[in-house]
Design an enzyme around this catalytic site. Sequence first.
Site, PDB file in Angstrom:
ATOM      1  N   GLY A  46      41.343  94.779   1.702  1.00  0.00           N
ATOM      2  CA  GLY A  46      41.526  96.179   1.351  1.00  0.00           C
ATOM      3  C   GLY A  46      40.211  96.923   1.486  1.00  0.00           C
ATOM      4  CD  GLN A  51      35.386  99.375  -0.658  1.00  0.00           C
ATOM      5  OE1 GLN A  51      36.575  99.440  -0.397  1.00  0.00           O
ATOM      6  NE2 GLN A  51      34.785  98.216  -0.874  1.00  0.00           N
ATOM      7  CB  CYS A  97      34.609  94.400  -4.340  1.00  0.00           C
ATOM      8  SG  CYS A  97      34.446  96.070  -3.722  1.00  0.00           S
ATOM      9  CG  LEU A  98      35.111  93.870   1.993  1.00  0.00           C
ATOM     10  CD1 LEU A  98      35.669  94.660   3.165  1.00  0.00           C
ATOM     11  CD2 LEU A  98      34.642  92.496   2.453  1.00  0.00           C
ATOM     12  CG  HIS A 139      39.960  96.342  -5.886  1.00  0.00           C
ATOM     13  ND1 HIS A 139      39.208  95.303  -6.413  1.00  0.00           N
ATOM     14  CD2 HIS A 139      39.161  96.927  -4.948  1.00  0.00           C
ATOM     15  CE1 HIS A 139      38.016  95.285  -5.812  1.00  0.00           C
ATOM     16  NE2 HIS A 139      37.964  96.263  -4.915  1.00  0.00           N
ATOM     17  CD  GLU A 140      40.753  98.347  -1.720  1.00  0.00           C
ATOM     18  OE1 GLU A 140      39.797  99.131  -1.593  1.00  0.00           O
ATOM     19  OE2 GLU A 140      40.607  97.113  -1.721  1.00  0.00           O
ATOM     20  CG  HIS A 143      36.741 101.126  -4.237  1.00  0.00           C
ATOM     21  ND1 HIS A 143      35.433 100.856  -4.576  1.00  0.00           N
ATOM     22  CD2 HIS A 143      37.281  99.936  -3.886  1.00  0.00           C
ATOM     23  CE1 HIS A 143      35.212  99.557  -4.431  1.00  0.00           C
ATOM     24  NE2 HIS A 143      36.309  98.970  -4.022  1.00  0.00           N
TER      25      HIS A 143
HETATM   26 ZN    ZN Z   1      36.518  96.950  -3.659  1.00  0.00          ZN
END
Ligand code: ZN
Length: 177
Positions: A46, A51, A97-98, A139-140, A143
């Site tokens: 995701g 991000q 998370c990236l 989660h997304e 952000h």
């Molecule tokens: Zn994340």
Amino acid sequence: MALLTVLTDENPRLRLKSQKITKFDKALRELAVNMLETMDDSNGIGLAAPQVGVLKRLIVIHIPADLAFEGSPEFSAVVVNPEVVKGSGEQIGEEGCLSVPGWFGEVKRYFAVTVRGRDIYGKEIRIKADGWPSRCLQHEIDHLDGIIFTDKITDPSTLHKVEPKEEAAEEELAKVN
Ligand code: ZN
């Protein structure tokens, strides 16, 4: 198509609130495609626009069938202006998370959610999900409001770092053995 740079958690842009999208144009579609490509290239499931430094309310998700998280089926979503309009039950599970490379920890989320938003062409959509896809959507969407999963860790003792070097070393060892 192009790979984008994923910001990491020391970058203050990740803490800002993203703006609602009002233009459903070619630039938006290009952004979505580039985000999907960047996510796949980073082995993520995701990604949210902030991000990659774009403060707009856009998320992309792809959980491949071969990852089979807790028996979840394959799941894909590209959602503009996503909003959780209904949440029920709870689940506690490990997230990464990236933008927080290498770190993992347990987070409590709704088990099931209904998300409302628009597709990339501006058409209204409604997605019902549970389990991993539901966790990923929550989660997304976080952000987009400047929230990172480490803010929501249920039990700090579960937060841990997996060194890429260790992973590589283990793989090497596996080959040798
Ligand atoms: Zn994340």
